[in-house]
Design an enzyme around this catalytic site. Structure first.
Site, PDB file in Angstrom:
ATOM      1  N   CYS A 243       0.838  -1.199   0.000  1.00 44.01           N
ATOM      2  CA  CYS A 243       0.000   0.000   0.000  1.00 44.01           C
ATOM      3  C   CYS A 243       0.876   1.254   0.000  1.00 44.01           C
ATOM      4  O   CYS A 243       1.401   1.663   1.042  1.00 44.01           O
ATOM      5  CB  CYS A 243      -0.927  -0.011   1.226  1.00 44.01           C
TER       6      CYS A 243
ATOM      7  N   CYS B 140      -0.397   4.144   2.104  1.00 45.48           N
ATOM      8  CA  CYS B 140      -0.238   3.917   3.552  1.00 45.48           C
ATOM      9  C   CYS B 140       1.215   4.101   3.987  1.00 45.48           C
ATOM     10  O   CYS B 140       1.489   4.717   5.006  1.00 45.48           O
ATOM     11  CB  CYS B 140      -0.666   2.495   3.918  1.00 45.48           C
ATOM     12  N   ASP B 141       2.149   3.557   3.214  1.00 49.21           N
ATOM     13  CA  ASP B 141       3.533   3.464   3.693  1.00 49.21           C
ATOM     14  C   ASP B 141       4.521   4.383   2.967  1.00 49.21           C
ATOM     15  O   ASP B 141       5.674   4.491   3.384  1.00 49.21           O
ATOM     16  CB  ASP B 141       4.032   2.007   3.546  1.00 49.21           C
TER      17      ASP B 141
HETATM   18  C1  FAD Z   1      -0.552  -3.971   5.003  1.00 52.16           C
HETATM   19  C2  FAD Z   1      -1.681  -2.982   4.848  1.00 52.16           C
HETATM   20  C3  FAD Z   1      -1.537  -1.716   5.354  1.00 52.16           C
HETATM   21  C4  FAD Z   1      -2.551  -0.779   5.210  1.00 52.16           C
HETATM   22  N1  FAD Z   1      -2.389   0.470   5.724  1.00 52.16           N
HETATM   23  C5  FAD Z   1      -3.395   1.380   5.608  1.00 52.16           C
HETATM   24  C6  FAD Z   1      -3.247   2.698   6.131  1.00 52.16           C
HETATM   25  O1  FAD Z   1      -2.206   3.063   6.691  1.00 52.16           O
HETATM   26  N2  FAD Z   1      -4.305   3.553   5.984  1.00 52.16           N
HETATM   27  C7  FAD Z   1      -5.454   3.207   5.340  1.00 52.16           C
HETATM   28  O2  FAD Z   1      -6.389   4.022   5.254  1.00 52.16           O
HETATM   29  N3  FAD Z   1      -5.608   1.969   4.818  1.00 52.16           N
HETATM   30  C8  FAD Z   1      -4.609   1.060   4.937  1.00 52.16           C
HETATM   31  N4  FAD Z   1      -4.754  -0.191   4.381  1.00 52.16           N
HETATM   32  C9  FAD Z   1      -6.005  -0.511   3.656  1.00 52.16           C
HETATM   33  C10 FAD Z   1      -7.154  -0.735   4.671  1.00 52.16           C
HETATM   34  O3  FAD Z   1      -6.744  -1.602   5.702  1.00 52.16           O
HETATM   35  C11 FAD Z   1      -8.380  -1.269   3.946  1.00 52.16           C
HETATM   36  O4  FAD Z   1      -8.736  -0.379   2.892  1.00 52.16           O
HETATM   37  C12 FAD Z   1      -9.574  -1.421   4.887  1.00 52.16           C
HETATM   38  O5  FAD Z   1      -9.264  -2.248   5.988  1.00 52.16           O
HETATM   39  C13 FAD Z   1     -10.763  -1.986   4.148  1.00 52.16           C
HETATM   40  O6  FAD Z   1     -11.793  -2.182   5.068  1.00 52.16           O
HETATM   41  P1  FAD Z   1     -12.971  -3.209   4.781  1.00 52.16           P
HETATM   42  O7  FAD Z   1     -13.834  -3.188   6.005  1.00 52.16           O
HETATM   43  O8  FAD Z   1     -13.593  -2.920   3.484  1.00 52.16           O
HETATM   44  O9  FAD Z   1     -12.278  -4.642   4.575  1.00 52.16           O
HETATM   45  P2  FAD Z   1     -11.226  -5.456   5.471  1.00 52.16           P
HETATM   46  O10 FAD Z   1     -10.477  -4.582   6.397  1.00 52.16           O
HETATM   47  O11 FAD Z   1     -10.458  -6.276   4.500  1.00 52.16           O
HETATM   48  O12 FAD Z   1     -12.162  -6.420   6.338  1.00 52.16           O
HETATM   49  C14 FAD Z   1     -12.837  -7.477   5.727  1.00 52.16           C
HETATM   50  C15 FAD Z   1     -13.506  -8.299   6.805  1.00 52.16           C
HETATM   51  O13 FAD Z   1     -14.300  -9.312   6.193  1.00 52.16           O
HETATM   52  C16 FAD Z   1     -14.052 -10.565   6.838  1.00 52.16           C
HETATM   53  N5  FAD Z   1     -14.402 -11.623   5.880  1.00 52.16           N
HETATM   54  C17 FAD Z   1     -13.732 -12.050   4.780  1.00 52.16           C
HETATM   55  N6  FAD Z   1     -14.422 -13.068   4.186  1.00 52.16           N
HETATM   56  C18 FAD Z   1     -15.552 -13.243   4.923  1.00 52.16           C
HETATM   57  C19 FAD Z   1     -16.682 -14.111   4.814  1.00 52.16           C
HETATM   58  N7  FAD Z   1     -16.777 -15.047   3.829  1.00 52.16           N
HETATM   59  N8  FAD Z   1     -17.668 -14.018   5.750  1.00 52.16           N
HETATM   60  C20 FAD Z   1     -17.592 -13.095   6.749  1.00 52.16           C
HETATM   61  N9  FAD Z   1     -16.554 -12.238   6.899  1.00 52.16           N
HETATM   62  C21 FAD Z   1     -15.558 -12.332   5.996  1.00 52.16           C
HETATM   63  C22 FAD Z   1     -12.591 -10.478   7.252  1.00 52.16           C
HETATM   64  O14 FAD Z   1     -12.281 -11.417   8.280  1.00 52.16           O
HETATM   65  C23 FAD Z   1     -12.554  -9.037   7.751  1.00 52.16           C
HETATM   66  O15 FAD Z   1     -13.053  -8.962   9.072  1.00 52.16           O
HETATM   67  C24 FAD Z   1      -3.762  -1.152   4.525  1.00 52.16           C
HETATM   68  C25 FAD Z   1      -3.908  -2.442   4.022  1.00 52.16           C
HETATM   69  C26 FAD Z   1      -2.891  -3.355   4.166  1.00 52.16           C
HETATM   70  C27 FAD Z   1      -3.060  -4.747   3.624  1.00 52.16           C
END
Ligand code: FAD
Length: 302
Positions: free
Chosen positions: A136, A139-140
Site C-alpha cells: 500500500c 499507507c507506507d
Molecule cells: C498492510 C496494509 C496496510 C494498510 N495500511 C493502511 C493505512 O495506513 N491507511 C489506510 O487508510 N488503509 C490502509 N490499508 C487498507 C485498509 O486496511 C483497507 O482499505 C480497509 O481495511 C478496508 O476495510 P474493509 O472493512 O472494506 O475490509 P477489510 O479490512 O479487509 O475487512 C474485511 C472483513 O471481512 C471478513 N471476511 C472475509 N471473508 C468473509 C466471509 N466469507 N464471511 C464473513 N466475513 C468475511 C474479514 O475477516 C474481515 O473482518 C492497509 C492495508 C494493508 C493490507
C-alpha cells in the site's frame, strides 16, 4: 438444529466498513448481527501505526477494537465465522450458511468482506513484509521520503503508486514483466514518462528479496541483476473476498461488486465495492452509506 433468529441486518465482515455499518444500523434500533470472518478489523489488524485515518494515532487493531465496542454499545452482536453461501431473498429472508455450521437469517445483508492484495510469491516476500515490502503506497509511502523504491506491476494501480511515490522518494523504479504498460491508461503512462525520478524496467520480474547488511533490501531480477532499494511496493492486483456469493452475481475484473448488481435488500461497502479507493476512510464512508441504505430499505417495508 439451532433456533433461527431473524435479524434486520446481517453484516459480513468486521473491518472498518462492516463495523461502521453496524454502528449505524444498531443505533437505529435495527437488530444487527456482524459475521466477523476470521479476524476482527480485517486488514487494519496488520497496521502497526495508522497515520492517515483522521483523528486517530494508534494502531489499526486498536481502532477496530474501539469500533467493535462502540457498535456493541448499541446492541450489535458479533460472531466470528465466515459465510460459505447465501440463498433466499429479502422477502423470505437471506439465509447465510457459515463455516461454524450454523445458519443465520437476515431481512437485509451488508457485504463488507474486503479485498486482499494479490501476494508476491517469491523468496523473501513474506519475510520482509512490513520490513521494506509493502502492499500500500498511500499507507507506507511517507516512510520512504528521499529514499529509493521499487514498484512492482504495470497496471493503473502500479502507475498511480509510482506517481504518488515519486513525490516523496528520491527515485522510483517500476519493474514490469511485460514490454509496455498496455493495461494502464494513457494519461498515467504519459505522466510516468514525464517524471525524471521514475525509471521503467520492462520485460523484467523479481525472483528473490534479501536484506543488505545495512538493512536495505536487495532484489534479484529475472535477468540475474541485483538492485539495492529501501522499499518494494507490490501492486500486482487485488482479489475481492466474494467466493460465498453465487456466480450469477456480477463482479468486476477484481471480483468486486457494484451496488447496482445486487438483489434488493443487499448492500455493499468497503474494499469489496467496485471502484472504491481502498482506504480505511473510504471503508468507513461507504459503511455509513450502506448502513443508512439498509435502514431506509427496512423502513420502506414496515
Ligand atoms: C498492510 C496494509 C496496510 C494498510 N495500511 C493502511 C493505512 O495506513 N491507511 C489506510 O487508510 N488503509 C490502509 N490499508 C487498507 C485498509 O486496511 C483497507 O482499505 C480497509 O481495511 C478496508 O476495510 P474493509 O472493512 O472494506 O475490509 P477489510 O479490512 O479487509 O475487512 C474485511 C472483513 O471481512 C471478513 N471476511 C472475509 N471473508 C468473509 C466471509 N466469507 N464471511 C464473513 N466475513 C468475511 C474479514 O475477516 C474481515 O473482518 C492497509 C492495508 C494493508 C493490507
Amino acid at each position: 438444529m439451532n433456533d433461527v433468529v431473524m435479524y434486520d441486518v446481517i453484516i459480513l465482515g468486521s473491518g472498518p466498513a462492516g463495523l461502521t455499518a453496524a454502528l449505524y444500523t444498531s443505533r437505529a434500533n435495527k437488530k444487527t448481527l456482524v459475521l466477523g470472518g476470521d479476524r476482527l478489523g480485517g486488514q487494519t489488524a496488520g497496521i502497526a501505526v495508522l497515520e492517515n485515518y483522521p483523528g486517530w494515532a494508534g494502531s489499526g487493531s486498536e481502532l477496530a477494537e474501539f469500533m467493535k465496542k462502540q457498535a456493541e454499545t448499541f446492541g450489535t452482536e458479533i460472531v466470528f465465522t465466515s459465510a460459505k453461501s447465501i440463498d433466499g431473498d429479502a422477502d423470505s429472508g437471506f439465509n447465510i450458511l457459515c463455516d461454524n455450521g450454523r445458519r443465520y437469517v437476515g431481512r437485509t445483508v451488508i457485504i463488507a468482506t474486503g479485498a486482499s492484495p494479490r501476494r508476491l510469491q517469491i523468496e523473501g516476500a513474506r519475510e520482509f513484509m512490513g520490513k521494506g515490502v509493502s502492499y500500500c503506497a498511500t499507507c507506507d509511502g511517507f516512510f520512504y521520503h528521499e529514499k529509493d523504491v521499487i514498484v512492482l506491476g504495470g497496471g493503473n494501480s502500479a502507475l498511480n503508486d509510482a506517481l504518488y511515490l515519486a513525490d516523496l522518494a528520491k527515485s522510483v523504479k517500476i519493474v514490469y514483466r511485460k514490454g509496455a504498460f498496455t493495461r494502464a491508461e494513457a494519461v498515467l503512462r504519459n505522466r510516468v514518462a514525464e517524471r525524471e525520478n521514475i525509471e521503467c524496467l520492462f520485460n523484467t520480474d523479481l525472483t528473490k528479496i534479501a536484506a543488505t547488511d545495512d538493512e536495505r533490501l536487495i532484489v534479484t531480477t529475472t535477468d540475474g541483476a541485483q538492485i539495492v532499494t529501501d522499499g518494494l511496493f507490490v501492486a500486482i492486483g487485488h482479489e475481492a473476498n466474494t467466493d460465498y456469493l453465487s456466480e450469477d452475481v456480477a463482479r468486476d475484473n477484481m471480483g468486486r461488486l457494484a451496488q447496482g448488481s445486487l438483489p434488493a435488500g443487499m448492500f455493499v461497502a468497503g474494499d469489496v465495492e467496485s471502484g472504491i479507493k481502498m482506504q480505511i476512510a473510504t471503508a468507513v464512508g461507504t459503511g455509513c452509506s450502506a448502513g443508512m441504505d439498509a435502514i431506509a430499505y427496512l423502513n420502506s417495508k414496515s
